[in-house]
Scaffold this active site. Structure first.
Site, PDB file in Angstrom:
ATOM      1  N   LYS A   1       0.843  -1.202   0.000  1.00  0.00           N
ATOM      2  CA  LYS A   1       0.000   0.000   0.000  1.00  0.00           C
ATOM      3  C   LYS A   1       0.876   1.250   0.000  1.00  0.00           C
ATOM      4  O   LYS A   1       0.589   2.224  -0.699  1.00  0.00           O
ATOM      5  CB  LYS A   1      -0.952  -0.030   1.209  1.00  0.00           C
TER       6      LYS A   1
ATOM      7  N   GLN B   1      -4.261  -1.774   9.759  1.00  0.00           N
ATOM      8  CA  GLN B   1      -4.155  -3.089   9.119  1.00  0.00           C
ATOM      9  C   GLN B   1      -4.750  -4.163  10.029  1.00  0.00           C
ATOM     10  O   GLN B   1      -4.456  -4.226  11.206  1.00  0.00           O
ATOM     11  CB  GLN B   1      -2.678  -3.397   8.806  1.00  0.00           C
TER      12      GLN B   1
ATOM     13  N   ASP C   1     -10.582   3.589   4.592  1.00  0.00           N
ATOM     14  CA  ASP C   1     -10.709   2.138   4.413  1.00  0.00           C
ATOM     15  C   ASP C   1     -12.152   1.682   4.700  1.00  0.00           C
ATOM     16  O   ASP C   1     -12.469   0.504   4.570  1.00  0.00           O
ATOM     17  CB  ASP C   1      -9.721   1.428   5.357  1.00  0.00           C
TER      18      ASP C   1
END
Ligand code: NAP
Length: 286
Positions: free
Chosen positions: A55, A99, A122
């Site tokens: 990413k 994450q 996200d």
């Protein structure tokens, strides 16, 4: 029987990233603001380390700055929440990615909720889930958002169609079903307790496989002409759909790899630039 047309996620993702990079450069030129994504990783799970690095690399290529916060595996919920609140309050950070997984001893939901909704690029907070479900402006979960973009790209209008989503995880199955519902599909969720999965899949005009079980969905259960989206990614580059048999029945199908996968990061980058534009008071922001 003709074979299904492939839905090329690699090509669409490339176009989205190119457009995102252009917007990022224009924003920086106009305002001096460089879009910044903060990535937060708890522990050193090898797959997570790889995902985060990937990413960051993609951010760099798109002109997005990334700031990495690496926390030890022993990090408590309170410490992680504190870090995420600090990033939420930091005006130089526009998007925050925590994450997954964060470790069993951490309350992941409490951590997600510490992310300010305007930086939730996200799409993991309750606030984002709500706006997504109501079809209102806001950030979507990246993989589900990418799936809807693929459907749009290939002219598949979900309205009135029967969509069967196999899987109900918070990051994938549930939100993709809500996005399809917001676009007027008739949505059925299947999961590990579903009694007759084959019967449900056979009804579907659109099948979304989001399970994590290699080749669980077989071609014999695909309604002829259905659209098949395989979000699964299992060892050996194998999806949740048995591609070779499904391609003979579907009208459109995503390959694995090169279908859904590339759309996830593209959506993350695009939403980070949208967040930066909004923070700078730019009109292009959603
Ligand atoms: P997950 O959290 O493990 O959820 C799996 C879901 O599948 C659960 O809802 C589970 O049901 C259901 N399920 C398990 N076995 C089943 C069966 N035999 N029949 C029907 N349903 C079953 O997984 P996830 O995070 O959503 O990921 C799913 C897949 O997508 C994985 O292959 C993952 O690698 C992939 N993925 C890809 C991307 C991407 O960017 N392309 C992003 C995220 C995930 P219960 O709820 O009843 O347990």
């Amino acid at each position: 029987m003709t074979q299904a047309r492939l839905m090329d996620g690699t090509a669409l993702a490339r176009r989205i990233v190119e457009d995102t990079a252009r917007r990022a450069a224009e924003l920086t030129a106009r305002t001096g603001v460089a879009p910044c994504l903060a990535t937060v990783l708890v522990g050193e799970d090898p797959a997570s380390v790889t995902y985060v690095r990937m990413k960051q690399n993609r951010c760099r290529k798109a002109g997005i700055t990334s700031r990495h916060v690496a926390l030890p595996a022993s990090t408590t919920t309170a410490e992680l929440v504190g870090t995420l609140r600090e990033l939420s309050a930091d005006p130089t950070v526009h998007g925050i990615l925590l994450q997954h997984p964060v470790g069993d001893h951490v309350d992941e939901r409490a951590a997600f909720e510490a992310i300010a909704p305007e930086k939730d690029v996200d799409g993991v907070t309750f606030a984002s889930f709500a706006t997504m479900s109501f079809g209102l402006p806001g950030f979507v979960s990246c993989t589900p958002g990418g799936i809807l973009r693929l459907l749009d790209e290939y002219g598949v209008d979900p309205a009135g169609k029967r969509a069967v989503v196999v899987g109900r995880s918070a990051i994938l199955g549930k939100p993709v079903g809500m996005l399809l519902l917001a676009r007027d599909a008739t949505v059925t969720y299947c999961h590990s307790r579903t009694r007759d999965l084959s019967a449900a899949v056979r009804e579907a005009d659109i099948v979304v496989a989001a399970v994590g079980r290699p080749r669980l969905i077989r071609g014999q259960d695909i309604k002829p002409g259905a659209v098949v989206i395989d979000a699964g990614y299992n060892a050996g580059n194998v999806g949740d759909v048995d591609f070779d048999s499904a391609v003979e029945r579907a009208s459109l199908i995503t390959p694995v790899p090169g279908g859904v996968g590339p759309m996830t990061i593209a959506t993350l980058l695009e939403q980070t630039v949208t967040a930066a534009e909004a923070a700078a008071g730019e009109p292009e922001a959603a």
